[in-house]
Every structure is written in C-alpha cells, then in structure tokens.
Design a protein around this motif. Sequence first.
Motif, mmCIF file in Angstrom:
data_model
loop_
_atom_site.group_PDB
_atom_site.id
_atom_site.type_symbol
_atom_site.label_atom_id
_atom_site.label_comp_id
_atom_site.label_asym_id
_atom_site.label_seq_id
_atom_site.Cartn_x
_atom_site.Cartn_y
_atom_site.Cartn_z
ATOM 1 N N GLU A 184 36.292 68.888 46.377
ATOM 2 C CA GLU A 184 36.134 69.925 47.397
ATOM 3 C C GLU A 184 37.442 70.150 48.145
ATOM 4 O O GLU A 184 37.805 71.283 48.464
ATOM 5 C CB GLU A 184 35.022 69.527 48.369
ATOM 6 C CG GLU A 184 33.642 69.537 47.727
ATOM 7 C CD GLU A 184 32.574 69.018 48.668
ATOM 8 O OE1 GLU A 184 32.930 68.662 49.805
ATOM 9 O OE2 GLU A 184 31.407 68.971 48.272
ATOM 10 N N ARG A 185 38.154 69.060 48.434
ATOM 11 C CA ARG A 185 39.429 69.203 49.133
ATOM 12 C C ARG A 185 40.435 69.943 48.270
ATOM 13 O O ARG A 185 41.186 70.793 48.758
ATOM 14 C CB ARG A 185 39.971 67.824 49.531
ATOM 15 C CG ARG A 185 41.274 67.897 50.330
ATOM 16 C CD ARG A 185 41.610 66.571 50.974
ATOM 17 N NE ARG A 185 41.964 65.560 49.994
ATOM 18 C CZ ARG A 185 42.183 64.280 50.302
ATOM 19 N NH1 ARG A 185 42.060 63.876 51.555
ATOM 20 N NH2 ARG A 185 42.508 63.409 49.367
ATOM 21 N N GLN A 186 40.442 69.646 46.970
ATOM 22 C CA GLN A 186 41.370 70.325 46.074
ATOM 23 C C GLN A 186 41.029 71.804 45.935
ATOM 24 O O GLN A 186 41.926 72.646 45.826
ATOM 25 C CB GLN A 186 41.365 69.634 44.709
ATOM 26 C CG GLN A 186 42.042 68.274 44.722
ATOM 27 C CD GLN A 186 41.837 67.491 43.435
ATOM 28 O OE1 GLN A 186 41.012 67.857 42.594
ATOM 29 N NE2 GLN A 186 42.585 66.406 43.278
ATOM 30 N N GLY A 207 45.305 69.230 58.757
ATOM 31 C CA GLY A 207 45.476 67.991 59.503
ATOM 32 C C GLY A 207 45.873 66.809 58.640
ATOM 33 O O GLY A 207 45.694 65.653 59.036
ATOM 34 N N TYR A 208 46.438 67.077 57.445
ATOM 35 C CA TYR A 208 46.888 66.011 56.560
ATOM 36 C C TYR A 208 48.411 65.967 56.533
ATOM 37 O O TYR A 208 49.082 66.869 57.039
ATOM 38 C CB TYR A 208 46.370 66.232 55.135
ATOM 39 C CG TYR A 208 44.876 66.184 54.994
ATOM 40 C CD1 TYR A 208 44.141 65.112 55.490
ATOM 41 C CD2 TYR A 208 44.179 67.214 54.355
ATOM 42 C CE1 TYR A 208 42.766 65.069 55.357
ATOM 43 C CE2 TYR A 208 42.803 67.176 54.218
ATOM 44 C CZ TYR A 208 42.101 66.100 54.724
ATOM 45 O OH TYR A 208 40.744 66.055 54.597
ATOM 46 N N SER A 209 48.964 64.931 55.902
ATOM 47 C CA SER A 209 50.410 64.854 55.747
ATOM 48 C C SER A 209 50.848 65.784 54.623
ATOM 49 O O SER A 209 50.079 66.084 53.698
ATOM 50 C CB SER A 209 50.844 63.423 55.432
ATOM 51 O OG SER A 209 50.386 63.034 54.143
ATOM 52 N N GLU A 210 52.097 66.228 54.704
ATOM 53 C CA GLU A 210 52.609 67.120 53.667
ATOM 54 C C GLU A 210 52.696 66.404 52.322
ATOM 55 O O GLU A 210 52.492 67.013 51.271
ATOM 56 C CB GLU A 210 53.981 67.654 54.082
ATOM 57 C CG GLU A 210 54.495 68.768 53.199
ATOM 58 C CD GLU A 210 55.747 69.422 53.756
ATOM 59 O OE1 GLU A 210 56.392 70.173 53.002
ATOM 60 O OE2 GLU A 210 56.078 69.175 54.936
ATOM 61 N N SER A 211 52.979 65.096 52.349
ATOM 62 C CA SER A 211 53.066 64.345 51.095
ATOM 63 C C SER A 211 51.707 64.291 50.391
ATOM 64 O O SER A 211 51.632 64.368 49.158
ATOM 65 C CB SER A 211 53.581 62.929 51.356
ATOM 66 O OG SER A 211 52.689 62.213 52.202
ATOM 67 N N LEU A 212 50.612 64.185 51.174
ATOM 68 C CA LEU A 212 49.280 64.179 50.572
ATOM 69 C C LEU A 212 48.984 65.529 49.928
ATOM 70 O O LEU A 212 48.444 65.590 48.811
ATOM 71 C CB LEU A 212 48.218 63.855 51.621
ATOM 72 C CG LEU A 212 46.760 63.934 51.136
ATOM 73 C CD1 LEU A 212 46.510 62.922 50.027
ATOM 74 C CD2 LEU A 212 45.789 63.718 52.283
ATOM 75 N N ILE A 213 49.339 66.620 50.606
ATOM 76 C CA ILE A 213 49.116 67.953 50.044
ATOM 77 C C ILE A 213 49.921 68.119 48.755
ATOM 78 O O ILE A 213 49.436 68.691 47.773
ATOM 79 C CB ILE A 213 49.505 69.049 51.056
ATOM 80 C CG1 ILE A 213 48.664 68.917 52.332
ATOM 81 C CG2 ILE A 213 49.338 70.431 50.446
ATOM 82 C CD1 ILE A 213 47.173 69.025 52.116
ATOM 83 N N ARG A 214 51.132 67.587 48.745
ATOM 84 C CA ARG A 214 51.964 67.672 47.543
ATOM 85 C C ARG A 214 51.307 66.915 46.386
ATOM 86 O O ARG A 214 51.239 67.414 45.255
ATOM 87 C CB ARG A 214 53.354 67.095 47.835
ATOM 88 C CG ARG A 214 54.322 67.170 46.661
ATOM 89 C CD ARG A 214 55.653 66.517 47.022
ATOM 90 N NE ARG A 214 56.588 66.561 45.915
ATOM 91 C CZ ARG A 214 57.394 67.562 45.655
ATOM 92 N NH1 ARG A 214 57.387 68.634 46.438
ATOM 93 N NH2 ARG A 214 58.222 67.525 44.635
ATOM 94 N N GLN A 215 50.802 65.720 46.662
ATOM 95 C CA GLN A 215 50.137 64.930 45.625
ATOM 96 C C GLN A 215 48.887 65.638 45.103
ATOM 97 O O GLN A 215 48.640 65.678 43.888
ATOM 98 C CB GLN A 215 49.763 63.554 46.178
ATOM 99 C CG GLN A 215 50.952 62.661 46.499
ATOM 100 C CD GLN A 215 50.538 61.401 47.233
ATOM 101 O OE1 GLN A 215 49.359 61.085 47.349
ATOM 102 N NE2 GLN A 215 51.516 60.678 47.759
#
Length: 249
Positions: A184-186, A207-215
């Motif tokens: 769902e997040r993806q 509200g997440y880190s940019e590194s998490l979004i990149r992953q």
Amino acid sequence: MISNLKRICDHLAIEKNVERAIQLIAINSCYSGNSSRLYVGRFHKNLELFHFASFGFDSQSGQDGLVRSYERKFLPLLMADSIQLDTVTFLNHDASYLKLFTSATGLNEDSMWRTTVILPLLPNYFATLSIQIELMDEGRDREYFDALRSVINLYLTLDTKASRSRRVSARIRNENLHGPRLTERQELILELIQEGKTNANIAHAMGYSESLIRQESIAIYRKLGIEGRKDLSMQAPIDESNSGDELEP
C-alpha cells in the motif's frame, strides 16, 4: 451564510491551485469575523494520514511544523473514535480538547478558536475546520456545514480526477505483475511519482526519510520491471526548476 457558500462556489469554479482553494474556503466559511483554520487530509487502508491541503496554521514554530504535529499526533487522537463518522461533528474546545491539543503539538491552542467541525468528505477524505465561535448542534449550523461539505467534495472530485486515473493505472499494472505485488505504501509512492513529486517532496508529504523513499522507489521499479521514472508511461512532467530531479530513482 448562504452568500458565503455562493462566494466559495464562484471562487472554486475558476481556481485550479489546491492551496489557494483551501484558503478561499477557510476565509469564506469563517462563521465569524476573520478566517477559519482548515485541514483537509485522507486516510489510506491502514489508516495512515496523508496531508492534502491546509490553511491557517501559522505559528511561531512555523506552519509546516504545526501541520505535521497536528496530523501526526493530534488528529489520530482526536479522530480515534470518529474515523467512521458519516455526519458533521461539532467539537467545542473544552478543557479536555485544549489539553489534548497542547500535549500533542507542544503549543497552546490559540484562544481565537472555539469549535472544531469534523467534515467527512469523499471516501477516505475528511476535513477539520476550526472556527471562532462556539457552536451548538443546531439545525441551521448542521445544514450549513453539510452544504459546505458538498462544496468541498465537488472541488475534490474535480481536482482528483486525473489522480484517480493514475491510481487506476497503477492498480491495473499491479494486478498484472507476475512477481511480488506493490505494498500500500508503494502504491501511494508510485502515485506521487506519477504526479511529478520528487523523492524529497514525497518524504516531506509522507513523513518518512528521503532514503526510505529512495529505497521504496527502487523496489517499485524492480517490481514493475522498469529502470526508473522515465519509464513510467503515465508520468506527469517534473518541475524542471529542481535540477537533477529527473535522475532520481
């Protein structure tokens, strides 16, 4: 108050900027002398809050900081028992409300706000509107806010039409995957990528880190069998003023 609704409708008929539209709604639905504090958000399947637009949260800590505290800490507590509401709800700012607001945001509630109105909107969408007078659950007040809810819903319907088409495309693409399905997040991240949002934009909004979004972006592309953003067939144009965004995974 009907004249206020007419002004809102007249403004929204030609207004294409979401933040400006929310500002116009807040100013014209103030129910007193100045403006209202308006927050519009949506819940996803896991009841995670996602900010859509807001107005009237200026404070010494900065608007962004207060909005994040409001949606991450205060709203989940405030709406814990009212997520499933399908009618307008009036919450007067009594001692318990003010204590909850202060503990969640770290700020004292401005004394100008007297009542918060919860407006259920389109499926998964909602609005909270803080006004400057105390309201009783009277017929005329409920009738007005029911009408205001219809106005906001109409604007959301028009504004999210393109977004919905992208979500349908993402859902069809997801159903055609032979490997692991998108989470769902993806799915939400993919939708925001298709809207032209950068990794930094998405991280801030969710509200997440940019590194998490990149992953997560890399995982999305791997599942879709593509190399990156440029291969998304329904990708919206990315703001070229932010150099290097096209190269983000």
